[in-house]
Design a protein around this motif. Structure first.
Motif, PDB file in Angstrom:
ATOM      1  N   GLN A 343      48.270  34.802  43.473  1.00  4.68           N
ATOM      2  CA  GLN A 343      49.487  35.416  44.092  1.00  4.68           C
ATOM      3  C   GLN A 343      50.574  34.329  44.112  1.00  4.68           C
ATOM      4  O   GLN A 343      51.797  34.905  43.816  1.00  4.68           O
ATOM      5  N   ARG A 344      50.176  33.352  44.708  1.00  5.06           N
ATOM      6  CA  ARG A 344      51.364  32.356  45.043  1.00  5.06           C
ATOM      7  C   ARG A 344      51.184  31.218  44.016  1.00  5.06           C
ATOM      8  O   ARG A 344      51.876  30.172  44.186  1.00  5.06           O
ATOM      9  N   GLY A 345      50.425  31.570  42.677  1.00  2.00           N
ATOM     10  CA  GLY A 345      50.655  30.475  41.730  1.00  2.00           C
ATOM     11  C   GLY A 345      49.597  29.238  41.924  1.00  2.00           C
ATOM     12  O   GLY A 345      50.048  28.157  41.449  1.00  2.00           O
ATOM     13  N   CYS A 346      48.697  29.230  42.866  1.00  2.00           N
ATOM     14  CA  CYS A 346      47.719  28.084  43.313  1.00  2.00           C
ATOM     15  C   CYS A 346      46.366  28.388  42.583  1.00  2.00           C
ATOM     16  O   CYS A 346      46.029  29.137  41.987  1.00  2.00           O
ATOM     17  N   GLU A 347      45.835  27.074  42.760  1.00  2.00           N
ATOM     18  CA  GLU A 347      44.651  26.951  42.132  1.00  2.00           C
ATOM     19  C   GLU A 347      43.419  27.748  43.125  1.00  2.00           C
ATOM     20  O   GLU A 347      43.897  28.298  44.123  1.00  2.00           O
ATOM     21  N   PRO A 348      42.421  28.383  42.384  1.00  2.00           N
ATOM     22  CA  PRO A 348      41.468  29.020  43.269  1.00  2.00           C
ATOM     23  C   PRO A 348      40.751  28.472  44.492  1.00  2.00           C
ATOM     24  O   PRO A 348      41.134  26.911  44.436  1.00  2.00           O
ATOM     25  N   VAL A 349      40.626  28.813  45.525  1.00  2.00           N
ATOM     26  CA  VAL A 349      40.189  28.285  46.842  1.00  2.00           C
ATOM     27  C   VAL A 349      38.536  28.201  46.919  1.00  2.00           C
ATOM     28  O   VAL A 349      38.195  27.278  47.351  1.00  2.00           O
ATOM     29  N   ALA A 350      38.041  29.516  46.388  1.00  2.02           N
ATOM     30  CA  ALA A 350      36.650  29.321  46.687  1.00  2.02           C
ATOM     31  C   ALA A 350      35.881  28.780  45.412  1.00  2.02           C
ATOM     32  O   ALA A 350      36.552  28.888  44.414  1.00  2.02           O
ATOM     33  N   PRO A 351      34.647  28.340  45.468  1.00  2.00           N
ATOM     34  CA  PRO A 351      33.785  27.810  44.312  1.00  2.00           C
ATOM     35  C   PRO A 351      33.577  28.996  43.435  1.00  2.00           C
ATOM     36  O   PRO A 351      33.254  30.041  43.717  1.00  2.00           O
ATOM     37  N   LYS A 352      33.257  28.626  42.169  1.00  2.00           N
ATOM     38  CA  LYS A 352      32.718  29.743  41.433  1.00  2.00           C
ATOM     39  C   LYS A 352      31.070  29.801  41.267  1.00  2.00           C
ATOM     40  O   LYS A 352      30.636  28.861  41.539  1.00  2.00           O
TER      41      LYS A 352
END
Length: 352
Positions: A343-352
């Motif tokens: 939502q804030r235009g940032c990279e994912p936080v959690a691992p895939k």
């Protein structure tokens, strides 16, 4: 017609009763003798009246520390109608186990962080205003100020539950604004008295409360796609805070509105992390594949030019999966963290 001595005695007695009753009523129900400011000049009487109503006011406790080493204070005012107001500084009020941000509360959009309902609220004191060591300063070494609570009680009502009461009330923005002014005034007076920080009354404008509680969809909790508990089959409801509020919050309920099953808080405000987590917790390494640092229910992750703090609180541990794992590794937390980052235009936080 001349009155007898007995009649004159009765008339005089009646006048005494009328005048006495009038004098008592004037003393009890009017403000003829109440100064413009109360509690050693810390708060405005007009704001107190907006909260407690008309009638006689009595300051039953007033203390402003005179020493920076013990920067604390309290102010208790009672009204003749049975209501009372308490303003009090605390070493730790909101802590790392509970979120202090009810989405139904209104927050200052500038100045110190805080949140206010109709009858309860909190505000960070001016920077540097902390009580002496012995608990708060040991647990939260990075916090540079304490918290001021503001609580109102009315005769005939049960004591307010600080966390839950605002979610159940019809918002009164005028009352909330008056309560915020009182907290700001008292905080500035405490700073001035103890010499612990800026004595300027903060310029605050309150955001609107979040919309009413509404049905929630598991898989799109808090209005964010992909946010899910991971197989929950219970009926859910949610309340999401005002998008303009500095501390973004969402509480999710299961069946009853008495207490949220879990809640999220997201913010880039640099003052919030030290309010809810220790330095050790915020700087702890995360599991492999996770961005940022943190532990258990609080993580901090780079997001553009800011650090984004993500904070989970829960009253229903059974909804946090997998059992026995740290909360941030659950599907619920990881899906929410990634959704907020997106939502804030940032990279994912959690691992895939």
């Amino acid at each position: 017609m001349r009155l007898s001595r007995r009649a004159w005695t009765l008339v005089a007695a009646a006048l005494v009763l009328v005048l006495g009753a009038g004098g008592f009523a004037t003393w009890r129900y009017t403000d003829l003798f109440v100064p413009d400011r109360l509690c050693d000049g810390a708060v405005a009487t007009k704001d107190v009246r907006r909260i407690l109503g008309d009638g006689r006011l009595e300051v039953v406790q007033s203390r402003l520390a005179k020493d920076r080493a013990e920067a604390g204070g309290d102010c208790v005012i009672e009204a003749a109608n049975g209501a009372d107001l308490t303003l009090r500084s605390h070493g730790v009020r909101p802590d790392d186990e509970r979120s202090p941000v009810d989405p139904a509360m209104s927050q200052p959009d500038r100045g110190p962080i805080g949140a206010f309902g109709n009858d309860t609220g909190w505000l960070m004191l001016p920077a540097g205003c902390r009580k002496a060591a012995g608990g708060a300063t040991d647990r939260f070494p990075d916090r540079d100020a304490d918290v001021l609570s503001a609580d109102v009680r009315h005769r005939g009502k049960h004591g307010l539950i600080w966390q839950d009461a605002p979610s159940k009330e019809t918002p009164d923005q005028e009352a909330r604004t008056a309560l915020a002014r009182l907290a700001g005034d008292f905080g500035a007076a405490l700073a001035r008295s103890s010499g612990c920080g800026s004595d300027t009354v903060p310029d605050m404008h309150l955001t609107a409360p979040g919309p009413p509680v509404a049905p929630a969809t598991d898989g799109r909790l808090c209005g964010l796609p992909g946010v899910a508990t991971g197989g929950n089959r219970q009926e859910l409801a949610e309340r999401v805070g005002d998008p303009a509020a500095p501390l973004q919050s969402c509480w999710v309920y299961v069946q009853t509105l008495s207490e949220p099953a879990f809640g999220f808080t997201a913010t880039t405000d640099t003052r919030y992390p030290a309010l809810v987590a220790t330095r050790e917790r915020l700087n702890a390494p995360l599991s492999a594949g996770w961005r940022g640092t943190g532990a258990n229910t609080t993580i901090r992750v780079p997001c553009g030019k800011d650090d984004l703090l993500l904070h989970l609180t829960t009253g229903r541990p059974d909804l946090i999966e997998p059992t026995g794992a740290t909360a941030y590794t659950s599907r619920l937390f990881s899906s929410w963290a990634d959704a907020v980052a997106a939502q804030r235009g940032c990279e994912p936080v959690a691992p895939k």
